[in-house]
Scaffold this active site. Structure first.
Site, mmCIF file in Angstrom:
data_model
loop_
_atom_site.group_PDB
_atom_site.id
_atom_site.type_symbol
_atom_site.label_atom_id
_atom_site.label_comp_id
_atom_site.label_asym_id
_atom_site.label_seq_id
_atom_site.Cartn_x
_atom_site.Cartn_y
_atom_site.Cartn_z
ATOM 1 N N ASP A 155 82.360 -39.008 -1.279
ATOM 2 C CA ASP A 155 81.074 -38.342 -1.072
ATOM 3 C C ASP A 155 80.964 -37.224 -2.122
ATOM 4 O OD1 ASP A 155 79.482 -36.503 1.688
ATOM 5 O OD2 ASP A 155 78.879 -36.956 -0.370
ATOM 6 N N LYS B 276 71.695 -33.792 -4.246
ATOM 7 C CA LYS B 276 71.632 -32.492 -4.909
ATOM 8 C C LYS B 276 71.301 -32.597 -6.396
ATOM 9 C CE LYS B 276 74.763 -30.637 -1.413
ATOM 10 N NZ LYS B 276 73.968 -29.675 -0.622
ATOM 11 N N TYR C 192 81.821 -32.304 5.495
ATOM 12 C CA TYR C 192 80.466 -32.556 5.993
ATOM 13 C C TYR C 192 79.831 -33.606 5.112
ATOM 14 C CZ TYR C 192 75.542 -31.624 7.169
ATOM 15 O OH TYR C 192 74.228 -31.744 7.551
HETATM 16 P P1 KE4 Z 1 71.597 -33.619 2.647
HETATM 17 O O1 KE4 Z 1 71.223 -34.628 3.732
HETATM 18 O O2 KE4 Z 1 71.587 -32.201 3.164
HETATM 19 O O3 KE4 Z 1 70.788 -33.817 1.382
HETATM 20 O O4 KE4 Z 1 73.114 -33.948 2.187
HETATM 21 C C1 KE4 Z 1 74.111 -33.980 3.170
HETATM 22 C C2 KE4 Z 1 75.451 -33.745 2.489
HETATM 23 C C3 KE4 Z 1 76.289 -34.825 2.292
HETATM 24 N N1 KE4 Z 1 77.490 -34.682 1.689
HETATM 25 C C4 KE4 Z 1 77.906 -33.473 1.256
HETATM 26 C C5 KE4 Z 1 79.246 -33.355 0.606
HETATM 27 C C6 KE4 Z 1 77.084 -32.328 1.438
HETATM 28 O O5 KE4 Z 1 77.529 -31.116 1.011
HETATM 29 C C7 KE4 Z 1 75.838 -32.457 2.062
HETATM 30 C C8 KE4 Z 1 74.928 -31.285 2.327
HETATM 31 N N2 KE4 Z 1 75.425 -30.001 1.971
HETATM 32 C C9 KE4 Z 1 74.910 -28.876 2.718
HETATM 33 C C10 KE4 Z 1 75.520 -27.586 2.167
HETATM 34 N N3 KE4 Z 1 76.915 -27.551 2.295
HETATM 35 C C11 KE4 Z 1 73.417 -28.826 2.707
HETATM 36 C C12 KE4 Z 1 72.806 -27.519 3.175
HETATM 37 C C13 KE4 Z 1 72.090 -27.704 4.484
HETATM 38 O O6 KE4 Z 1 72.582 -28.424 5.374
HETATM 39 O O7 KE4 Z 1 71.012 -27.082 4.604
#
Ligand code: KE4
Length: 424
Positions: free
Chosen positions: A235, A263, A140
């Site tokens: 990523d 994060k 993701y």
């Molecule tokens: P955000 O747009 O949520 O800040 O980041 C997206 C993203 C991009 N790349 C990786 C490897 C990520 O894990 C994420 C977001 N992670 C999720 C949890 N696995 C965020 C939690 C959510 O979607 O509420």
């Protein structure tokens, strides 16, 4: 009670949440509404205290409401919230990032991980003048159209690895391959190599639980990108500053061309970043033709939280202590499960861990993850919640430990697990 808060929230917010995975959709019941947090603990709106292993999905590596971070953010706020003009705080955080992740020679701040990956892909396409991107099933990278293809995290949790609203035109240029499938990766490049702008990969997959790369997987990505002049994007939104001070790339010794961050880099404030080789990054506007922008990019409060966080994770033994605590937890889970005959695998790196309800060893693929026992996970999740232990409400998420977690916290969690496994 949380049920009342949830009913009220659903009257004005779709599903009552501002991000789907928070809705407890795959575990049932009502999400816990959090009122406050400190260190390793979160406190619900109705006063229940939990030991927290979500850490806001990764950012809270120092622990919640770290006094040093809060104080710096408060001081920044008193000087104004946002200016839409350059500030020295942006330079300071950028210098910190470049010093901690040597592959990053230039870096651009954004406000989320999604913005970081979306921008990095546009940059790779603009730099190579090629259309195709390659991602891995179950990984993701945020919710940009081109990346919601066979995605992990909330998309996988809800069984919608794709998404409505993503037109064929946006998806047609996204190739997928199985994580750790080296032969499959070589085949895709043999067929499309000269049209592939980039690979985007989580170097450790953290959105289909936690899956390590095989010893050759990341190296083959690097080899194929070199061979075909494609851009290798790691990523590290999740793994960056989480599995090691230099991220997963420092653990495996593979240098990507671009890295995306989120994060931890914002310490709990809305901060993301993308960066890498100078000759690629200089294609980003205003220097080059690849447009990318953001009203709140480099926001002073986000920079303050990020600077303070990236400063304190450099403390001696910070990561060895973090990994020792994570190891204590996963080994405790394995022993507790074995005592009660519950099939369970678990592993960790730095402050990140994965727990799988499966009797298969070496869980290193999307297929193996999706064969895990979801009913066991739900029983574990609910039992632990009842015992004051807060885990991600999804079998497809990794867990996180902070520098504020104590042995007493972890031993209490292990005792709770023993009590839950006794009910299996
Ligand atoms: P955000 O747009 O949520 O800040 O980041 C997206 C993203 C991009 N790349 C990786 C490897 C990520 O894990 C994420 C977001 N992670 C999720 C949890 N696995 C965020 C939690 C959510 O979607 O509420």
């Amino acid at each position: 009670m949380s049920t009342d808060y949830f009913v009220q929230a659903k009257k004005v917010i779709p599903g009552g949440v501002n991000s789907p995975v928070r809705a407890f959709g795959s575990v049932g019941g009502t999400p816990v509404f959090i009122a406050s947090a400190s260190g390793s603990k979160v406190t619900s709106q109705d006063g229940r205290v939990f030991t927290d292993y979500v850490g806001s999905w990764g950012p809270m590596i120092l622990g919640h409401a770290d006094k040093r971070v809060v104080s710096r953010v408060r001081r920044a706020a008193e000087r104004g919230l946002s200016f839409g003009a350059p500030t020295i705080g942006e330079t300071e955080l950028a210098e910190l990032i470049c010093s901690l992740v040597p592959s990053i020679e230039r870096v651009r701040m954004v406000s989320s991980g999604t913005e970081a990956t979306m921008s990095a892909i546009r940059l790779a396409r603009g730099y190579t003048d090629r259309p195709l991107l390659l991602k891995f099933t179950g990984c993701y990278h945020g919710h940009a159209d081109a990346l919601l293809i066979k995605a992990g995290s909330g998309a996988l949790t809800l069984g919608i690895p794709g998404s409505a609203g993503v037109p064929a035109g946006a998806a047609q240029d996204t190739l997928t391959c199985d994580f750790n499938d080296v032969d499959g990766l070589r085949e895709v490049f043999a067929k499309y190599g000269d049209r592939i702008a980039c690979i985007i990969a989580e170097p450790i997959a953290g959105n289909m639980n936690m899956i390590f790369p095989t010893p050759e997987f990341l190296g083959v990505m690097r080899e194929l990108c070199d061979q075909h002049n494609s851009v290798l994007i790691f990523d590290e939104v999740m793994t960056g500053f989480r599995v090691a001070l230099g991220g997963a790339q420092s653990v495996y010794g593979i240098t990507p061309d671009l890295t995306t961050l989120g994060k931890v880099v914002g310490g709990g404030m809305p901060v993301g970043a993308f960066g890498g080789r100078r000759n690629i990054m200089e294609h980003v506007a205003p220097l080059g033709p690849v447009y990318q922008a953001g009203t709140l990019s480099g926001n002073p409060l986000g920079m303050a939280a990020g600077i303070e966080t990236l400063t304190h994770i450099q403390a001696p033994d910070f990561y060895s202590d973090l990994e020792n605590m994570a190891s204590r937890l996963v080994n405790g889970f394995k022993d507790a499960a074995a005592q009660h005959g519950v099939p369970l695998q678990a592993h960790c790196m730095g402050g990140m861990f994965g727990v799988f309800f499966s009797d298969e060893d070496n869980i290193n693929s999307y297929a193996k993850v999706t064969r895990c026992n979801l009913e066991h996970f739900k029983q574990f999740f609910r039992g632990m919640l009842e015992r004051g232990q807060y885990f991600a409400p999804s079998a497809y998420e990794a867990g996180f430990i902070s520098g504020a977690h104590t042995k007493a916290d972890v031993d209490g969690t292990i005792e709770a697990a023993k009590s839950v496994f006794a009910t299996f």
